[in-house]
Design a protein around this motif. Sequence first.
Motif, PDB file in Angstrom:
ATOM      1  N   ILE A  47       1.359  16.896  19.518  1.00 18.27           N
ATOM      2  CA  ILE A  47      -0.072  17.132  19.679  1.00 18.27           C
ATOM      3  C   ILE A  47      -0.384  18.446  20.388  1.00 18.27           C
ATOM      4  O   ILE A  47      -1.318  19.156  20.000  1.00 18.27           O
ATOM      5  N   MET A  48       0.412  18.802  21.407  1.00 19.97           N
ATOM      6  CA  MET A  48       0.041  19.906  22.287  1.00 19.97           C
ATOM      7  C   MET A  48       0.276  21.314  21.735  1.00 19.97           C
ATOM      8  O   MET A  48      -0.587  22.182  21.883  1.00 19.97           O
ATOM      9  N   PRO A  49       1.442  21.631  21.128  1.00 19.43           N
ATOM     10  CA  PRO A  49       1.685  23.027  20.719  1.00 19.43           C
ATOM     11  C   PRO A  49       0.610  23.546  19.773  1.00 19.43           C
ATOM     12  O   PRO A  49       0.221  22.851  18.835  1.00 19.43           O
ATOM     13  N   PRO A  50       0.121  24.759  19.978  1.00 16.98           N
ATOM     14  CA  PRO A  50      -0.919  25.304  19.093  1.00 16.98           C
ATOM     15  C   PRO A  50      -0.369  25.673  17.720  1.00 16.98           C
ATOM     16  O   PRO A  50       0.825  25.940  17.566  1.00 16.98           O
ATOM     17  N   LEU A  51      -1.250  25.696  16.737  1.00 14.14           N
ATOM     18  CA  LEU A  51      -0.869  26.138  15.402  1.00 14.14           C
ATOM     19  C   LEU A  51      -0.833  27.657  15.363  1.00 14.14           C
ATOM     20  O   LEU A  51      -1.645  28.326  16.000  1.00 14.14           O
ATOM     21  N   ALA A  52       0.102  28.193  14.612  1.00 16.61           N
ATOM     22  CA  ALA A  52       0.188  29.645  14.443  1.00 16.61           C
ATOM     23  C   ALA A  52       0.787  29.948  13.086  1.00 16.61           C
ATOM     24  O   ALA A  52       1.933  29.590  12.812  1.00 16.61           O
ATOM     25  N   GLY A  53       0.012  30.604  12.231  1.00 14.85           N
ATOM     26  CA  GLY A  53       0.486  30.962  10.909  1.00 14.85           C
ATOM     27  C   GLY A  53       0.976  32.399  10.855  1.00 14.85           C
ATOM     28  O   GLY A  53       1.233  33.043  11.873  1.00 14.85           O
ATOM     29  N   SER A  54       1.090  32.899   9.644  1.00 13.83           N
ATOM     30  CA  SER A  54       1.532  34.269   9.404  1.00 13.83           C
ATOM     31  C   SER A  54       0.437  35.026   8.653  1.00 13.83           C
ATOM     32  O   SER A  54      -0.575  34.456   8.256  1.00 13.83           O
ATOM     33  N   ILE A  55       0.664  36.308   8.443  1.00 16.06           N
ATOM     34  CA  ILE A  55      -0.291  37.109   7.680  1.00 16.06           C
ATOM     35  C   ILE A  55      -0.421  36.562   6.256  1.00 16.06           C
ATOM     36  O   ILE A  55      -1.509  36.561   5.675  1.00 16.06           O
ATOM     37  N   THR A  56       0.679  36.077   5.721  1.00 20.48           N
ATOM     38  CA  THR A  56       0.634  35.486   4.382  1.00 20.48           C
ATOM     39  C   THR A  56      -0.310  34.286   4.344  1.00 20.48           C
ATOM     40  O   THR A  56      -1.055  34.097   3.370  1.00 20.48           O
ATOM     41  N   ASP A  57      -0.293  33.480   5.403  1.00 24.61           N
ATOM     42  CA  ASP A  57      -1.206  32.334   5.460  1.00 24.61           C
ATOM     43  C   ASP A  57      -2.662  32.789   5.460  1.00 24.61           C
ATOM     44  O   ASP A  57      -3.529  32.132   4.866  1.00 24.61           O
TER      45      ASP A  57
END
Length: 340
Positions: A47-57
């Motif tokens: 639940i706690m860790p934040p989401l982080a995508g990439s430039i492709t996302d």
Amino acid sequence: MKFVIMLAGVAVALVLMYRPGAITERKPAWWRWLVITSVVLTCILGIMPPLAGSITDVVVQHRADPLKTVPTLIRIEPSAESAVDARDARVRIQLTMSPDVRSFVNMIGEDTPVIAHLRRLESDRSYELVKVTSVDPLMTMPYIVGLEERARILFFHVPMSWCALIAYCIAMIAAVRYIRTRSIVHDEMSVATASVGTLFTILATTTGAVWAKFNWGTFWNWDPRQTSILLLLLIYGAYFLLRASIDDEERRARLSAVYSIIAFATVPFLMFVLPRLLPGLHPGSADDSNIGPLLSPRSDAINPVKNAVFGLALFSFTMVFAWLVNIRVRIARLERTRQY
């Protein structure tokens, strides 16, 4: 590799679950603390860790919704108003930002990874930086286009479905052993695992309905996956009605053992075959080319952090299942002893 990590969690749980006497003996303190700790860690890490995508996302999301921002892990170069993808330094982009955001970015070191919400502009090299939500995060979860925060349900919904499957399998095995030996011990094991399996089936149905509400708009859509699990609940609900309707202990155990064996024959069909034969909304349906972020062979479908957390979730809920069966069996044997 991701399947190795996931299966490792299940394998370790099964070893601890089936060590000699593990099902019927009172669990030692270290075992109980191991289960509690693993469940707490699963909840925190899921639940706690934040989401982080990439430039492709960001590019992929732009095609679906040009106004939506994507949390992206980047390293900002304030002096050049540019950034690089923190996961792939070869990807460099130009940034546009408001004065307030620029003043905050100027206080961040150039080599410091941040989670910034980006929106694609006129090209794949030009982006608007809307806000920065985290600086130098300890760990992150991958951004899955279309699921986003809703993907966290995988850490709870899928392990509960898995526990229901192994519960009904063990109930069937115990039923076969009862028919062969006529030992009431195996009947107690069969009904204990079937009852705990039904509990996990209800929890899997509930978590799936919650996910459906936020992803599909309503709690219940009569999707083939939802319909099949409802049929499974009705089948095992009839199992408990059968047991409740028979007073003679030996006859009740014999008939319910036969029913348990027949009922389990429907489990693989309802859980794995039927939902894939019919079109539906759930990943893996007949008209869905995307088999979901768990089974997808793409290397970026689940990152190593998510692999590890999901493996931990499988371990945790399998251990909880073993603990509940242990309590249920011990209660049944205490009741039998008291009758005599």
